[in-house]
Design an enzyme around this catalytic site. Structure first.
Site, PDB file in Angstrom:
ATOM      1  N   MET A 440       0.829  -1.123   0.036  1.00 46.65           N
ATOM      2  CA  MET A 440       0.053  -0.048   0.212  1.00 46.65           C
ATOM      3  C   MET A 440       1.062   1.182  -0.151  1.00 46.65           C
ATOM      4  SD  MET A 440      -2.654   1.524   2.915  1.00 46.65           S
ATOM      5  CE  MET A 440      -4.205   0.505   2.564  1.00 46.65           C
ATOM      6  N   GLU A 441       0.573   2.108  -0.636  1.00 48.82           N
ATOM      7  CA  GLU A 441       1.236   3.360  -0.797  1.00 48.82           C
ATOM      8  C   GLU A 441       0.445   4.644  -0.550  1.00 48.82           C
ATOM      9  OE1 GLU A 441       4.409   4.347  -1.993  1.00 48.82           O
ATOM     10  OE2 GLU A 441       5.207   2.515  -3.320  1.00 48.82           O
TER      11      GLU A 441
END
Ligand SMILES: *[C@@H]1O[C@H](CO)[C@@H](O)[C@H](O)[C@H]1NC(C)=O
Ligand SMILES: [Zn+2]
Length: 479
Positions: A440-441
């Protein structure tokens, strides 16, 4: 004369360390960025990701010194369709403060997340390194979470810990694994994870549900997520985070000085150090730069696969919890959810074309060609994409920000990353579980130090994302 040389050298080293300026490039194709991505002296954020723009072009973000900006500007002068744009430098004073004491009072005051508090409630600072461990100890004391020390000490001597919750004492009942704080400067990841676990436990205890902006979750959903069994490793890189929090230097790597002892040469990129195609010079096409052998690079892969304690500790969790099925590594800042693979395009037709097959050594990496694509069984491809899409939908619903899902390779490959490692284990080792791995960014491109408002919004967005990720994973299957 002598004095002025010394002074200018000093000035230069301050510039190199301190003055990383956010820029982005715009070009008609991702191929225009190829030389930039290949140059391992450039800092391309968490991962080089070219995003499409509204007008059909592509942008790539980077953090560069004034000197590098000049170099690139000169190099690309004759390429009319290529442009480089400076972004407003974020005022240090505007970034969310780091907690100065211990808000969890030596593990006696449990953290309370935003999902169990009235909407509009905010958290006033980012946890310091001591607070991250105090918070987990408070969860142990308040809710019966189990924490445990990991086997390897960090380069600076820190003892690392992880914790598990929700499915009792049988470690084979734990199916979800989440980690944060791998890249030191990606502020807020550990907080998001810890506050979310706190929300789950508080809601379970009170019989209530959770609410993040417009997304609500029932008590039954909370219980179902906890019952899936969650293992969490909230601070993978304590040495790096300690350094980043005290220096404000946008530090990314760990603080290992074996390969370099000053400035940018310190440290290994933990997220290029995992045992997945680690020796990239052997496995990848020579035109690709999925990591670096240069200690001063932000993507320095280290001296051997899993040479770093943080990597070994991360891996030890799969061995302790043999039925982990879903993994998420929490990073910033690009605004996307990445799913496997990260070394090349995916394909589901030729099972022999895979990362273990030496016939393809020297061929992996280039995106868009048919020389090599990484094998993923079609059912797995469907499963991982569905869960990524649900995660992104929840994050967008809360904050209205434009999160996207993408295959991790994007337009440029990586080697030795935690998400690929998790998924590769099933094929690389006999008798181990298949793990679907995500990165996840959260947040916006290269915005590693959020303002307080952004920090709180990131908590809401990601916590809803974690809920829908876990619920979607449960509905695909945990066994
Ligand atoms: C990388 O960029 C630096 C600075 O802009 C430049 O001096 C160097 O030649 C580049 N390296 C390669 C391999 O292109
Ligand atoms: Zn990162």
């Amino acid at each position: 004369m002598k004095y002025s040389i010394v002074a200018s050298l000093l000035l230069q080293s301050t510039l190199v360390l301190g003055e990383l300026l956010p820029v982005h490039f715009v070009a008609p194709t991702p191929g225009h960025f190829k030389e930039i991505v290949r140059n391992d002296t450039y800092d391309l954020g968490c991962r080089p990701v070219a995003h499409p723009t509204d007008d059909g072009r592509f942008t790539l973000h980077a953090l560069l010194t004034e000197e590098q900006i000049t170099d690139i500007t000169n190099d690309y002068k004759l390429v009319p369709e290529f442009s480089i744009h400076r972004l407003a430098k974020r005022a240090v004073a505007a970034t969310a403060p780091i907690g100065s004491g211990d808000r969890f009072k030596a593990g006696t005051v449990a953290p309370v997340g935003l999902g169990t508090q009235p909407s509009g409630t905010t958290i006033s600072s980012i946890m310091n390194v001591g607070e991250i461990s105090s918070a987990v100890q408070a969860l142990v004391a308040t809710y019966g979470v189990t924490s445990f020390n990991l086997p390897y000490k960090t380069f600076n001597g820190a003892t690392q810990f992880a914790a598990y919750v929700g499915a009792g004492t049988d470690k084979s009942k734990y199916h979800l694994y989440m980690s944060a704080g791998v890249h030191a400067r990606e502020r807020g990841g550990p907080d998001q994870l810890i506050y979310w676990i706190s929300d789950l436990l508080s809601a379970k205890k009170s019989g209530g549900g959770l609410k993040y902006g417009s997304k609500s979750y029932t008590n039954a959903q909370v219980n179902s997520v906890l019952n899936a069994g969650i293992v969490f490793f909230p601070l993978v890189n304590p040495d790096g985070v300690t350094y980043d929090q005290s220096s404000g230097s946008l530090w990314r790597k760990n603080r290992n000085t074996k390969s370099g002892s000053s400035g940018a040469s310190v440290g290994v990129d933990i997220n290029r150090n995992f045992d997945f195609l680690w020796n990239f010079k052997k496995y990848f096409d020579p035109s690709e730069a999925p990591a670096s052998t240069s200690p001063s690079s932000e993507v320095f892969a280290g001296t051997a696969a899993a040479s770093e304690s943080e990597t070994k500790n991360h891996v030890s969790i799969y061995d302790s919890f043999p039925k982990i099925r879903w993994f998420m590594d929490i990073h910033s800042a690009a605004g996307d959810i990445l799913y496997s693979w990260g070394d090349d395009d995916d394909q589901s037709t030729t099972s022999t074309m895979n990362f273990l097959n030496s016939a393809y050594d020297g061929k992996r990496g280039p995106v868009g060609d048919s020389v090599y694509k990484e094998y993923i069984p079609s059912t797995d491809a469907t499963n991982i994409k569905n869960v990524a899409a649900k995660t992104v939908a929840a994050m967008k619903a809360v904050g209205g920000r434009s999160y996207v899902t993408m295959q991790a390779v994007g337009l440029y490959p990586t080697s030795g990353a935690s998400d690929d490692y998790s998924f590769s284990r099933y094929w690389a080792k006999s008798g181990v579980n298949k793990v679907y791995g995500y990165t996840m960014e959260f947040g916006y491109s290269t915005n590693f130090y959020p303002t307080l408002t952004e920090f709180n919004q990131n908590i809401l967005d990601t916590n809803a994302g974690f809920m829908d990720w876990a619920l979607a994973a449960i509905s695909v299957g945990l066994e």
